[in-house]
Design a protein around this motif. Structure first.
Motif, short mmCIF file in Angstrom:
data_model
loop_
_atom_site.label_atom_id
_atom_site.label_comp_id
_atom_site.label_asym_id
_atom_site.label_seq_id
_atom_site.Cartn_x
_atom_site.Cartn_y
_atom_site.Cartn_z
N LEU A 61 27.57 28.87 24.85
CA LEU A 61 26.87 30.07 24.62
C LEU A 61 27.55 31.16 24.92
O LEU A 61 28.46 31.07 26.03
CB LEU A 61 25.41 29.80 25.39
N PRO A 62 27.65 32.41 24.45
CA PRO A 62 28.38 33.68 24.69
C PRO A 62 28.05 34.21 26.12
O PRO A 62 26.89 34.65 26.29
CB PRO A 62 28.22 34.48 23.65
N LEU A 63 28.93 33.91 26.98
CA LEU A 63 28.66 34.55 28.30
C LEU A 63 30.44 34.67 28.92
O LEU A 63 31.20 33.89 28.64
CB LEU A 63 28.12 33.50 29.37
N ALA A 64 30.33 35.81 29.77
CA ALA A 64 31.62 36.13 30.53
C ALA A 64 31.10 36.72 31.66
O ALA A 64 30.23 37.17 31.84
CB ALA A 64 32.42 36.90 29.62
N ALA A 65 32.20 36.77 32.64
CA ALA A 65 32.03 37.18 34.08
C ALA A 65 33.01 38.02 34.41
O ALA A 65 34.44 37.61 34.15
CB ALA A 65 31.58 36.12 34.85
N VAL A 66 32.74 39.11 35.24
CA VAL A 66 33.70 39.61 35.97
C VAL A 66 33.50 39.60 37.54
O VAL A 66 32.21 39.96 38.03
CB VAL A 66 33.94 41.17 35.81
N THR A 67 34.25 38.87 38.31
CA THR A 67 34.04 38.67 39.81
C THR A 67 35.14 39.29 40.71
O THR A 67 36.18 39.11 40.28
CB THR A 67 34.05 37.24 40.09
N GLY A 68 34.76 39.97 41.48
CA GLY A 68 35.65 40.70 42.36
C GLY A 68 35.24 41.13 43.71
O GLY A 68 34.06 41.12 44.22
N ARG A 69 36.38 41.68 44.38
CA ARG A 69 35.86 42.50 45.73
C ARG A 69 34.78 43.22 45.77
O ARG A 69 34.77 44.16 44.84
CB ARG A 69 37.20 42.99 46.36
N ALA A 70 33.76 43.26 46.84
CA ALA A 70 32.74 44.04 46.60
C ALA A 70 33.21 45.45 46.86
O ALA A 70 32.53 46.34 46.15
CB ALA A 70 31.89 43.69 47.99
N GLU A 71 34.29 45.74 47.59
CA GLU A 71 34.54 47.13 47.68
C GLU A 71 35.16 47.93 46.35
O GLU A 71 35.07 48.91 46.35
CB GLU A 71 35.69 47.43 48.79
N LEU A 72 35.68 47.19 45.50
CA LEU A 72 36.09 47.58 44.41
C LEU A 72 34.91 47.77 43.40
O LEU A 72 34.57 48.79 42.72
CB LEU A 72 36.90 46.47 43.66
N LEU A 73 34.16 46.65 43.02
CA LEU A 73 32.92 46.61 41.95
C LEU A 73 32.05 47.60 42.40
O LEU A 73 31.30 48.19 41.63
CB LEU A 73 32.39 45.27 41.80
N GLU B 80 44.04 28.49 41.96
CA GLU B 80 43.92 27.82 43.24
C GLU B 80 45.31 26.99 43.18
O GLU B 80 45.62 26.55 44.42
CB GLU B 80 42.89 26.66 43.14
N ASP B 81 46.11 26.49 42.32
CA ASP B 81 47.28 25.88 42.13
C ASP B 81 48.36 26.44 43.37
O ASP B 81 48.96 25.62 43.84
CB ASP B 81 47.88 25.76 40.75
N GLU B 82 48.47 27.73 43.28
CA GLU B 82 49.37 28.36 44.18
C GLU B 82 48.83 29.14 45.12
O GLU B 82 49.31 29.84 45.87
CB GLU B 82 50.36 29.00 43.42
N GLY B 83 47.45 28.89 45.25
CA GLY B 83 46.69 29.68 46.69
C GLY B 83 46.56 31.33 46.23
O GLY B 83 46.51 31.85 47.14
N ILE B 84 46.42 31.53 44.82
CA ILE B 84 46.47 32.83 44.50
C ILE B 84 44.82 33.34 44.68
O ILE B 84 44.03 32.95 44.20
CB ILE B 84 46.82 33.20 43.14
N VAL B 85 44.85 34.42 45.40
CA VAL B 85 43.37 34.92 45.57
C VAL B 85 43.49 36.20 44.76
O VAL B 85 43.92 37.39 45.47
CB VAL B 85 42.96 35.26 47.22
N PRO B 86 42.99 36.45 43.51
CA PRO B 86 42.92 37.72 42.83
C PRO B 86 41.91 38.63 43.44
O PRO B 86 40.93 38.20 43.97
CB PRO B 86 42.54 37.23 41.22
N ASP B 87 42.12 39.98 42.83
CA ASP B 87 41.15 40.91 43.40
C ASP B 87 40.11 40.87 42.51
O ASP B 87 38.68 41.07 43.00
CB ASP B 87 41.80 42.36 43.53
N ILE B 88 40.16 40.76 41.27
CA ILE B 88 39.32 40.53 40.10
C ILE B 88 39.80 39.30 39.30
O ILE B 88 40.89 39.06 39.01
CB ILE B 88 39.21 41.77 39.20
N ILE B 89 38.69 38.38 39.24
CA ILE B 89 38.88 37.47 38.21
C ILE B 89 38.01 37.32 37.16
O ILE B 89 36.80 37.62 37.16
CB ILE B 89 38.82 36.01 38.82
N CYS B 90 38.58 37.20 35.84
CA CYS B 90 37.69 37.35 34.60
C CYS B 90 37.65 35.85 33.97
O CYS B 90 38.67 35.29 33.90
CB CYS B 90 38.37 38.12 33.60
N THR B 91 36.36 35.47 33.89
CA THR B 91 36.04 34.27 33.31
C THR B 91 35.16 34.20 31.87
O THR B 91 34.61 35.17 31.76
CB THR B 91 35.48 33.13 34.27
#
Ligand SMILES: *Cc1c(COP(=O)(O)O)cnc(C)c1O
Length: 450
Positions: free
Chosen positions: A301-313, A282-293
């Protein structure tokens, strides 16, 4: 800030050193560890923890240490955070696992809905859950390859993305992450990172020149049309909290957009308020296609996520993604509690406050001590880089010595950096001010003594 939980009395928010560190009980357990666990599993500080909360870790000998590590940027809401404890405790009595791919449950969907809302960009998104940061990055590459029909992956100097075959291949640093573990996954290309402190022609030229070099490398050595994804940390974590010079990330993103390359932001370490924004992009207004968290997502607790454009996923066929434990119901409840805590306790602002306390004190130290070459970071993700005075030659020995002195005084700090010459500070965002200040005083003393 209160640290009381349903589970027991609040942990006193104090540093308390009652034995040598590590004390006799920890030393005894560490000896057991040495004979039961291979040395490949390292130890930063061999104190054995029995309780933790707010800004402290309490060990088996009764010492209470100030925590500038948060279990590597994981317990941003504090250890055993009250809302996390409450939701997980309720869930553990209901059910502990079904496998979301066998019979689903609501909390998984709710975590995905929330991540689709709060991650950068207002495009239509999808999210799926996995268990570790490496798994998230690896899955982002799988999605990008399938969606683009291309194979190349471009990563950067000083990047860290995990320890699996693909993600260690994406990782820059050989020792300890890659040494002897080859051969590595193919179709991985490494580009220069805009590292302001170390840019040969100076900070002011760093963003533009580094971006031009990265783009030329892709064009000439790989071919833009062969690249599925660019994978980058918006602030390099293990690599030493390197904030790419401003302008670098937008230029790389623009190049990806122009060439049909999926821009993957690895926010495993930077995510969830750590940097004083909910996500560092957000600091430079970057909008990634996919973001890994991962890390800060679920309070440990063990958790991770892949969030991205619907048309890709949505391109991936049914069954192509997932995992037995992926999106475990206890971890999903913890994540919902973390998101609520960040919002209701104002932890984004709290991270900014921590930065505003730490940075000026560290900058004053840097003026005093020639071996502090650089002070950098944002929010509660702050580092100092240590060099031989008057040069930029990395000094891992002095770095290790300062860390050792901090540990002995009851302050947990972590090291980082491709040359092991960075001290990084990742306090829990709920750390009370008096502990933050005391931790900095211990650090100042350690620095002035070496
Ligand atoms: C820690 C980290 C990973 C790997 O996460 P694990 O949960 O250890 O697999 C990936 N990327 C970044 C930026 C990290 O900091």
């Amino acid at each position: 800030m209160s640290t009381s939980t349903q589970g027991g009395p609040a942990l006193p928010q104090e540093r308390r050193v009652v034995t040598e560190i590590p004390g006799p009980k920890s030393r005894e357990m560490f000896a057991r560890k040495q004979s039961a666990v291979p040395q490949g599993i390292g130890t930063t500080l061999p104190v054995f923890v029995t309780r933790a909360g707010g800004g402290v870790l309490v060990d088996a000998d009764g010492n209470s240490l100030i925590d500038f590590g948060s279990g590597i940027a994981v317990t941003s809401v504090g250890n055993a955070a009250p809302r996390v404890v409450e939701r997980v405790r309720r869930q553990v009595g209901e059910f502990t696992h079904t496998c979301f791919m066998v019979t689903p449950y609501e909390s998984y969907v709710e975590v995905c809905e929330r991540l689709n809302q709060i991650t950068p960009g207002d495009h239509t998104k999808r999210t799926f859950l996995v268990s570790t940061g490496a798994e998230a990055v690896e899955n982002a590459v799988k999605v990008a390859r399938l969606a683009t029909g291309r194979q190349g992956v471009v990563v950067f100097d000083h990047g860290y993305h995990g320890r699996t075959l693909l993600t260690m291949s994406l990782t820059a640093k050989n020792m300890p992450y890659k040494q002897g573990f080859g051969p590595f996954a193919p179709e991985v290309y490494r580009a220069p990172l805009a590292y302001p402190f170390r840019w040969p022609t100076g900070r002011e030229n760093c963003a533009e020149e580094a971006a031009a070099q990265a783009i030329e490398l892709i064009d000439k050595q790989v071919g833009a049309g062969n690249v599925a994804a660019v994978v980058i940390e918006p602030i390099a974590g293990e690599g030493g909290f390197v904030e790419p010079a401003r302008g670098f990330l937008p230029r790389i993103l623009e190049y990806c957009r122009a060439n049909g390359i999926v821009f993957v932001a690895d926010e495993v370490q930077t995510g969830f308020a750590r940097t004083g924004d909910l996500f560092a992009c957000e600091d430079e207004g970057i909008v990634p296609d996919i973001i890994c968290t991962a890390k800060g997502i679920a309070g440990g607790l063990p958790l991770a996520a892949v969030t991205g454009r619907a048309e890709l996923l949505d391109k991936v066929h049914a069954g192509g993604l997932g995992g037995t434990y992926a999106g475990n119901p206890l971890a999903c409840e913890a994540a919902l509690a973390v998101l609520e805590t960040i919002e209701e306790d104002g932890l984004v602002e709290r991270a900014r406050h921590i930065g505003s306390v730490m940075l000026p004190r560290l900058r004053r130290l840097a003026e005093q001590f020639g071996f502090i070459g650089d002070v950098r970071g944002r929010g509660a993700m702050i580092a100092i880089e240590l060099v031989r005075p008057g040069t930029k030659e990395p000094d891992p020995a002095v770095t290790a010595e300062i860390a050792k002195r901090c540990h002995a005084a009851g302050l947990l700090v972590l090291t980082a950096g491709t040359s092991g010459n960075v001290l990084r500070f990742l306090p829990p965002l709920v750390m009370p001010d008096h502990l933050l200040e005391e931790g900095l005083t211990i650090l100042e003393k350690a620095i002035s003594e070496v």
